[in-house]
Design a protein around this motif. Structure first.
Motif, PDB file in Angstrom:
ATOM      1  N   ASN A 142     -31.664  11.249   2.599  1.00  0.00           N
ATOM      2  CA  ASN A 142     -32.694  12.266   2.397  1.00  0.00           C
ATOM      3  C   ASN A 142     -33.943  11.718   1.707  1.00  0.00           C
ATOM      4  N   GLU A 143     -33.861  10.464   1.199  1.00  0.00           N
ATOM      5  CA  GLU A 143     -35.014   9.852   0.516  1.00  0.00           C
ATOM      6  C   GLU A 143     -36.064   9.334   1.489  1.00  0.00           C
ATOM      7  N   VAL A 144     -35.702   9.243   2.787  1.00  0.00           N
ATOM      8  CA  VAL A 144     -36.666   8.751   3.788  1.00  0.00           C
ATOM      9  C   VAL A 144     -36.781   9.790   4.896  1.00  0.00           C
ATOM     10  N   PRO A 145     -37.904   9.784   5.645  1.00  0.00           N
ATOM     11  CA  PRO A 145     -38.054  10.751   6.747  1.00  0.00           C
ATOM     12  C   PRO A 145     -36.923  10.654   7.759  1.00  0.00           C
ATOM     13  N   ARG A 146     -36.640  11.758   8.422  1.00  0.00           N
ATOM     14  CA  ARG A 146     -35.519  11.837   9.360  1.00  0.00           C
ATOM     15  C   ARG A 146     -35.654  10.830  10.497  1.00  0.00           C
ATOM     16  N   ASP A 147     -36.868  10.541  10.928  1.00  0.00           N
ATOM     17  CA  ASP A 147     -37.020   9.599  12.047  1.00  0.00           C
ATOM     18  C   ASP A 147     -36.738   8.152  11.644  1.00  0.00           C
ATOM     19  N   GLN A 148     -36.418   7.922  10.361  1.00  0.00           N
ATOM     20  CA  GLN A 148     -36.058   6.576   9.915  1.00  0.00           C
ATOM     21  C   GLN A 148     -34.563   6.465   9.615  1.00  0.00           C
ATOM     22  N   TRP A 149     -33.801   7.477   9.984  1.00  0.00           N
ATOM     23  CA  TRP A 149     -32.356   7.413   9.755  1.00  0.00           C
ATOM     24  C   TRP A 149     -31.679   6.589  10.853  1.00  0.00           C
ATOM     25  N   PRO A 150     -30.800   5.671  10.469  1.00  0.00           N
ATOM     26  CA  PRO A 150     -30.004   4.967  11.495  1.00  0.00           C
ATOM     27  C   PRO A 150     -28.910   5.866  12.048  1.00  0.00           C
ATOM     28  N   VAL A 151     -28.240   5.396  13.084  1.00  0.00           N
ATOM     29  CA  VAL A 151     -27.139   6.153  13.688  1.00  0.00           C
ATOM     30  C   VAL A 151     -25.895   5.943  12.820  1.00  0.00           C
ATOM     31  N   VAL A 152     -25.512   6.963  12.072  1.00  0.00           N
ATOM     32  CA  VAL A 152     -24.493   6.807  11.042  1.00  0.00           C
ATOM     33  C   VAL A 152     -23.109   6.520  11.629  1.00  0.00           C
ATOM     34  N   THR A 153     -22.723   7.249  12.657  1.00  0.00           N
ATOM     35  CA  THR A 153     -21.356   7.077  13.188  1.00  0.00           C
ATOM     36  C   THR A 153     -21.106   5.633  13.630  1.00  0.00           C
ATOM     37  N   ALA A 154     -22.040   5.054  14.375  1.00  0.00           N
ATOM     38  CA  ALA A 154     -21.862   3.678  14.859  1.00  0.00           C
ATOM     39  C   ALA A 154     -21.797   2.698  13.696  1.00  0.00           C
ATOM     40  N   LEU A 155     -22.696   2.859  12.731  1.00  0.00           N
ATOM     41  CA  LEU A 155     -22.705   1.954  11.573  1.00  0.00           C
ATOM     42  C   LEU A 155     -21.408   2.069  10.786  1.00  0.00           C
ATOM     43  N   HIS A 156     -21.014   3.305  10.514  1.00  0.00           N
ATOM     44  CA  HIS A 156     -19.847   3.537   9.656  1.00  0.00           C
ATOM     45  C   HIS A 156     -18.565   3.002  10.306  1.00  0.00           C
ATOM     46  N   LEU A 157     -18.377   3.270  11.597  1.00  0.00           N
ATOM     47  CA  LEU A 157     -17.161   2.803  12.262  1.00  0.00           C
ATOM     48  C   LEU A 157     -17.147   1.284  12.396  1.00  0.00           C
ATOM     49  N   CYS A 158     -18.305   0.690  12.684  1.00  0.00           N
ATOM     50  CA  CYS A 158     -18.372  -0.778  12.740  1.00  0.00           C
ATOM     51  C   CYS A 158     -17.975  -1.385  11.396  1.00  0.00           C
ATOM     52  N   PHE A 159     -18.463  -0.776  10.322  1.00  0.00           N
ATOM     53  CA  PHE A 159     -18.133  -1.286   8.990  1.00  0.00           C
ATOM     54  C   PHE A 159     -16.631  -1.180   8.727  1.00  0.00           C
ATOM     55  N   ASP A 160     -16.049  -0.030   9.053  1.00  0.00           N
ATOM     56  CA  ASP A 160     -14.612   0.160   8.819  1.00  0.00           C
ATOM     57  C   ASP A 160     -13.781  -0.822   9.644  1.00  0.00           C
ATOM     58  N   VAL A 161     -14.181  -1.042  10.896  1.00  0.00           N
ATOM     59  CA  VAL A 161     -13.451  -2.004  11.736  1.00  0.00           C
ATOM     60  C   VAL A 161     -13.551  -3.406  11.160  1.00  0.00           C
ATOM     61  N   MET A 162     -14.750  -3.782  10.729  1.00  0.00           N
ATOM     62  CA  MET A 162     -14.951  -5.131  10.172  1.00  0.00           C
ATOM     63  C   MET A 162     -14.100  -5.337   8.921  1.00  0.00           C
ATOM     64  N   VAL A 163     -14.136  -4.379   8.015  1.00  0.00           N
ATOM     65  CA  VAL A 163     -13.358  -4.503   6.780  1.00  0.00           C
ATOM     66  C   VAL A 163     -11.863  -4.475   7.077  1.00  0.00           C
ATOM     67  N   GLY A 164     -11.448  -3.609   8.002  1.00  0.00           N
ATOM     68  CA  GLY A 164     -10.035  -3.539   8.349  1.00  0.00           C
ATOM     69  C   GLY A 164      -9.515  -4.847   8.921  1.00  0.00           C
ATOM     70  N   ILE A 165     -10.302  -5.477   9.790  1.00  0.00           N
ATOM     71  CA  ILE A 165      -9.871  -6.751  10.376  1.00  0.00           C
ATOM     72  C   ILE A 165      -9.804  -7.839   9.313  1.00  0.00           C
ATOM     73  N   ASP A 166     -10.779  -7.870   8.411  1.00  0.00           N
ATOM     74  CA  ASP A 166     -10.737  -8.879   7.347  1.00  0.00           C
ATOM     75  C   ASP A 166      -9.501  -8.675   6.478  1.00  0.00           C
ATOM     76  N   GLY A 167      -9.146  -7.409   6.228  1.00  0.00           N
ATOM     77  CA  GLY A 167      -7.919  -7.143   5.467  1.00  0.00           C
ATOM     78  C   GLY A 167      -6.679  -7.650   6.182  1.00  0.00           C
ATOM     79  N   LEU A 168      -6.632  -7.477   7.512  1.00  0.00           N
ATOM     80  CA  LEU A 168      -5.496  -7.982   8.291  1.00  0.00           C
ATOM     81  C   LEU A 168      -5.422  -9.508   8.222  1.00  0.00           C
ATOM     82  N   LEU A 169      -6.578 -10.169   8.332  1.00  0.00           N
ATOM     83  CA  LEU A 169      -6.590 -11.637   8.293  1.00  0.00           C
ATOM     84  C   LEU A 169      -6.117 -12.146   6.936  1.00  0.00           C
TER      85      LEU A 169
END
Length: 462
Positions: free
Chosen positions: A312-339
């Motif tokens: 909310n600190e920046v205009p709406r047209d500067q928001w990234p796509v949250v779902t894609a970012l969030h799931l990519c992050f969770d997958v990355m962290v999950g795989i590192d945990g498995l390794l």
């Protein structure tokens, strides 16, 4: 601002983004192997010299051949990327070429050094004493790592631009190339990326030999081919965990919008939870995930009272796509945990093997471990691609954060979609050719790459 916004079509912009994204996603795997495989090869060669085991010398030699093939293919895909930077994004290169020129020029010098010493290393197998030949490979490791460092510095500047002064009309008033290259984002981002490169090279290599062990090829050649890179990759995964924590804290202070997008924080607040999985269907709130109360506030500030900036600190047209970012992050962290967990299991297996006096990976009951170990290579690539997706999507809609939007940098010329199809065809052909050559090198009798390699056939490997 720059004039590029007047003529492009949305379809061409999407094609340019897709072409660049696909090219980067393809090249980055080759680049990681180029950084990590030389170190693994030198380690096996050193081990072979130390033990006098001829099968280890052959293992190092075969990895070196693979290194040569992958370097050649990576040089082609890297050249394509260089052309794409100018052809697809003339607004970026025209305006900030003097900023990006230094890291790209230094990367070029590192690349040439790597190519020179790789050639010497490959063609000097039996023309130099073993220890001197081993030393010949050290510059390959150094220059390959430096090459990755310089390229990631350029990307870090796009995430955290510094070392420049702009006029009111947006033109550059002053540029400090060294300050730009060594921007605040460079240390955490380069360390994280170089560790990722070692990780991918190690686990991909180990996966090949995990499959061979599963097929019953349980000899020194295949056990070392699996154990050495897998153990190294496991150690790197632990280091990667701490570098990821460092990078997350950096984002909290320097790139809070990206962190807010990754964690789905839409409103600035304290006691902000960490959410595992979930989605933001309308990009306004994160739902369906498992929330750990105050987890994010504690992570970035060691206190639940830490305030985390929201989107909310920046205009709406500067928001990234949250779902894609969030799931990519969770997958990355999950795989590192498995390794990391797989590394812990390997450590336990090593301890048991020492107690029983049996050979590691020759014990029964390791089949499940090897099956998962064979998957660790592809999974490490998935984690790598997720990491780069976070880096690039988290910056959107900016190509240079806060300074230039992607649509201001794209080439206004028509028919960029044609280039996308052409690049897809070229990369498909390169993929088929590379896989074919690598499979031939593994499955058939090795063909000497230099006249002095006449002794290759003496080492028999099943």
């Amino acid at each position: 601002m720059t004039g590029w916004t007047l003529a492009f079509s949305e379809a061409d912009l999407a094609a340019a983004r897709a072409q660049m994204g696909f090219s980067l996603a393809w090249h980055i795997v080759l680049a990681c192997l180029g950084v990590g495989l030389p170190l693994l090869t030198l380690a096996v060669e050193w081990y072979g010299i130390r033990t006098g085991d001829s099968s280890l010398r052959l293992l190092a030699r075969r990895w070196a051949r693979g290194m040569g093939v992958l370097f050649a293919v990576g040089a082609v895909s890297g050249t394509i990327l260089s052309f794409e930077m100018g052809l697809l994004w003339p607004g970026l290169m025209g305006r900030f070429g003097q900023v990006l020129g230094l890291p790209f020029a230094l990367e070029g010098f590192a690349f040439f050094l790597e190519a020179i010493f790789l050639g010497l290393y490959l063609y000097a197998w039996d023309r130099l004493p073993p220890k001197q030949h081993l030393l010949m490979g050290v510059p390959i490791v150094i220059s390959g790592t430096l090459s990755a460092f310089f390229v990631v510095c350029a990307n870090a500047w796009m995430n955290q631009p510094s070392g420049i002064t702009l006029h009111r009309d947006g033109t550059l008033a002053h540029v400090s190339p060294w300050a730009a290259m060594l921007n605040p984002s460079s240390p955490p981002q380069t360390v994280h990326m170089i560790l990722a490169a070692f990780n991918v090279a190690a686990f991909l290599t180990a996966s090949v030999y995990a499959v061979a062990l599963l097929r019953g090829r349980n000899d020194t050649y295949h056990r070392v081919g699996f154990l050495l890179p897998f153990a190294f990759g496991s150690l790197v995964s632990v280091a990667q965990f701490f570098s990821g924590d460092w990078l997350a804290r950096f984002l909290a202070h320097y790139q809070p919008v990206k962190l807010a997008g990754i964690e789905g924080v839409f409103h600035t607040d304290s006691h902000v939870p960490i959410t595992i999985l979930g989605a933001a269907p309308d990009n306004t709130r994160l739902e369906y995930g498992l929330k750990i109360p105050s987890g994010l506030s504690f992570l970035v500030g060691f206190s639940p009272d830490t305030v985390v900036q929201g989107l909310n600190e920046v205009p709406r047209d500067q928001w990234p796509v949250v779902t894609a970012l969030h799931l990519c992050f969770d997958v990355m962290v999950g795989i590192d945990g498995l390794l990391i967990a797989m590394g812990a299991v390997l450590l336990l297996a090593w301890w048991r093997a020492r107690r029983t006096g049996r050979v590691l990976m020759a014990l029964r009951g390791h089949r499940l471990f090897l099956l998962v170990g064979a998957l660790c290579g592809p999974l490490s690539v998935v984690a790598l691609e997720c990491g780069w997706t976070i880096t690039e999507l988290g910056r959107q809609p900016w190509i240079v954060y806060g300074v230039m939007r992607v649509r201001e940098a794209v080439n206004p010329a028509p028919a960029l979609q044609t280039g996308l199809w052409l690049v897809l065809a070229v990369y498909t052909a390169m993929t088929v050719a590379t896989v074919y050559v690598m499979r031939r090198m593994v499955r058939t009798t090795p063909v000497p790459i230099a006249p002095q390699e006449s002794d290759v056939e003496r080492f028999h490997v099943t």
